[in-house]
Scaffold this active site. Sequence first.
Site, PDB file in Angstrom:
ATOM      1  N   ARG A 183     -11.644 -41.967 118.420  1.00 39.07           N
ATOM      2  CA  ARG A 183     -12.405 -41.049 117.412  1.00 39.07           C
ATOM      3  C   ARG A 183     -13.365 -41.918 116.393  1.00 39.07           C
ATOM      4  O   ARG A 183     -13.075 -43.010 116.009  1.00 39.07           O
ATOM      5  CB  ARG A 183     -11.340 -40.197 116.575  1.00 39.07           C
ATOM      6  N   GLN A 187     -10.182 -36.790 110.686  1.00 41.83           N
ATOM      7  CA  GLN A 187     -10.532 -35.352 110.145  1.00 41.83           C
ATOM      8  C   GLN A 187     -11.230 -35.343 109.052  1.00 41.83           C
ATOM      9  O   GLN A 187     -11.296 -36.146 108.003  1.00 41.83           O
ATOM     10  CB  GLN A 187      -9.461 -34.561 109.985  1.00 41.83           C
ATOM     11  N   CYS A 462      -3.583 -32.369 110.557  1.00 43.98           N
ATOM     12  CA  CYS A 462      -2.359 -31.800 110.761  1.00 43.98           C
ATOM     13  C   CYS A 462      -1.438 -31.385 109.478  1.00 43.98           C
ATOM     14  O   CYS A 462      -1.294 -30.288 109.086  1.00 43.98           O
ATOM     15  CB  CYS A 462      -1.101 -33.006 111.224  1.00 43.98           C
ATOM     16  N   GLU A 464      -3.183 -33.631 106.487  1.00 44.50           N
ATOM     17  CA  GLU A 464      -4.140 -34.231 105.395  1.00 44.50           C
ATOM     18  C   GLU A 464      -4.677 -33.322 104.350  1.00 44.50           C
ATOM     19  O   GLU A 464      -4.923 -32.020 104.928  1.00 44.50           O
ATOM     20  CB  GLU A 464      -4.906 -35.106 106.337  1.00 44.50           C
ATOM     21  N   ARG A 672       2.749 -42.357 105.924  1.00 43.31           N
ATOM     22  CA  ARG A 672       2.694 -40.772 106.194  1.00 43.31           C
ATOM     23  C   ARG A 672       3.727 -40.733 107.333  1.00 43.31           C
ATOM     24  O   ARG A 672       3.951 -41.556 108.234  1.00 43.31           O
ATOM     25  CB  ARG A 672       1.338 -40.426 106.666  1.00 43.31           C
TER      26      ARG A 672
END
EC number: 4.4.1.41
Length: 824
Positions: A183, A187, A462, A464, A672
């Site tokens: 990626r 996101q 998810c 964040e 996290r």
Amino acid sequence: MSQCCCLSPQEERLQGTKKVNRQGRERVYKILDRIQFTVPHVDIERARYFTESMRQTEGELLTLRWAKALKNVAEKMTVYITPDQLLAGRVGQLGRYGILYPEIDGDFYIEVMKDLPNREKSPFQIDPTDMQILMEEIAPYWEGKTYHEHLNKVLPAEIRGVTYHDERGLKSKFVVSETSSYRSALQWVPDYEKAMKRGFIDIQNEAKAKLAGLDLTNSVDIWEKKPFLEAMIIVCDAIMIWAKRHAQLARDTAAATSDPVRKQELLRMADICEHVPAYPARNFREAVQCQWFVQMFSRIEQKASAIISNGRMDQYLYPYYKKDIEEGTLTSEEAKELLECMWVDMAQFIDLYINPTGNEFQEGYAHWEAVTVGGQTPEGEDATNELSYLFLESKREFPMTYPDLAVRIHSRTPDRFLYEIALTVQDGSGFPKLINDEEVVPLNAIKGCPINEALDYAISGCTETRMPNRDTYTSGCVYINFATALEMLMNNGRLHYYGDELIGLETGDPTRFQTWEEFYEAYKAQHINLLQKAFQQQHIVDRLRPQHFAAPLSSVLHNLCMKNMQDLHSEKIEGGVDYSYFEFLGYATVVDSLAAIKKLVFEEKRLTMREVLDAMNANFVGYEPIQEMLKNAPCYGNNDPYADSIAKDVDRFTQVEAEKSSRDRGIHVDVRYVPITSHVPFGKIIAATPNGRVAGFPLADGSSASHGADHNGPTAVLLSNYHSKNYGMINRASRLLNIKLSPKCVAGEQGAKKIMSIIRTWCDLKLWHLQFNIVNRDTLLAAQKDPNSYRNLIVRVAGYSAYFCDMSPDLQNDIIDRTEHADL
């Protein structure tokens, strides 16, 4: 079909005891019926025209090259209007589709593309002619240029050894897994409101004015700021050209149609596309179309971890909705239909992971463009409005996996809104996920975000959160399999899966530890060694990425990028907040194992370390009594101070190391607990563990309890999460928490009140995230046996919902094995 004593509304629909109401939704169901459950195909046009331009612009500033490439794509890629649609704008052929980003992982194409149609997880079709173009035109250009190749080349051997399983870096080691090679960004949430309120002509004029004001005797202005601003001007042209091409297509299609109703719809679509996104939106229909153009063009721009989120839709769309409702030009049902047209086109864009590791981590055609509703205004008032309720109604009435629906909860969330949330949860499809303002807002403010912007966060990914004009960190994160630290402690730095290869520290024979303190210090050494390697890996990642990626569209919509005249992918942007993070995988697996060893070996001395090792090495075959003893030791998730205190200390020293890395690297590093689906492949390389888990079984997910280990109900799960958090430390972030409930325990009016109560408790405890699965185990088992009868079964996976039958058997079993609480 499964026969359960009490069914969720979703299960009733599946069994035919509750009909799906299609009245008023004929349009969206016609679209959905054509595409649902078809195997998606690969569209190569984005990759082809992006590559064509990049080949022509070598030597120029990367942001400028990227903008020119996007304009080339906007001018040449085929534009489509889905039959029956009210919105224009898709970035691939009709049907379900995925697009390619060869700048990231083009070096995988030769090995991987041929297997796409037949791979077990998330297969894709590809046309033979497109495959030939891909191999002859596209892939050769990127050979030696991709980000993945660069990263694989420069990683030191000791870091590569925990990152990749092969020399080419095609497969993860599943120990310290980087995510940046599949990626180009984490996101993201664009500033949709800016596009709607100003339009791209005005935004472009801002760039032109800045360009005119540059000092052309200044080297920085000439070589950095000038090409940046030229890129901003070009990307504004690109998205406007793309929209105008849709306007022309709508007019051409209208001229060719004999249906007078459809003709008028297409002509109105053409008028809208000629106005937005070039000019400010004047009404709800234009605002929605503008948002959709920005969202889809953002997908052309970059692969943002499958997630270009929708942001706070109930906030930025509400002024247009309210105005149109008051003027009588729009009804709530028309607004809902328009939004559901967006949902059904969103469902057709399927994120394609060429990288095998990315595909393992994002099972079930996962992508989750979160719609954020509720929460607070920038002034700290409750933000709930009529649109907030409409989004919940749409999710109940038109159940789909897309979009992901996320609700912000705070201490003053109205009871009426909370009741509607509870009704949506009761439906059983896993929506909405909940994010807690009482934790997120003050934490982001403490980390450096202005309070008004902290109050205005949107949910992205998810669990964040993003602040669209303050966040500047886009780099990929790292997933750390801390169950490997545990196994390497028990096996002198080695993993059974990888034979005699030394991966961790040689901490010696575990039978020689005389005290719990010695054992625990050795565990911490293995744990911290993984962290240090992960931080080194991510330091390299952060330095390389600006050489490979740019984001002119995201930059032109970002206040700080425009102010500083820097691309969003720049290493450091003044005024921005850089929230880097790593994922803790196997939290409860590690905690329960440590608790079992401490209790049974060192304190009660009911077992010796040798007995535990022998049982684990035999995968507990022939050692079942020992396995039961280990399983019955204190476990996280039961509000047990014994286990929870260990969990808290593990989190504490992990945050201490994160804080050290923050100082060393000059960015803020958070821990996290968000696995997506990585806890399943991570578990496959882990042998039997001291909590009684067998070899190859999935690790515990997120901050949830180990499967079957939480015996005291969901409130105890919440309290374990609360007691294990270090609220006095700030290197913490999202904790994904799954709770699975039987439909019977939350049925009816009383059930809705129970859900409201547990949400209020969760909010008071200041936990970050909460989501529910409300489905009978028998239904899941029946779906495994007869998938065709359960094609529409939606379940909550990680921070997203997916069709159960799109998942691998391993992931299906992981969801089945989660503890189902029968009582609140």
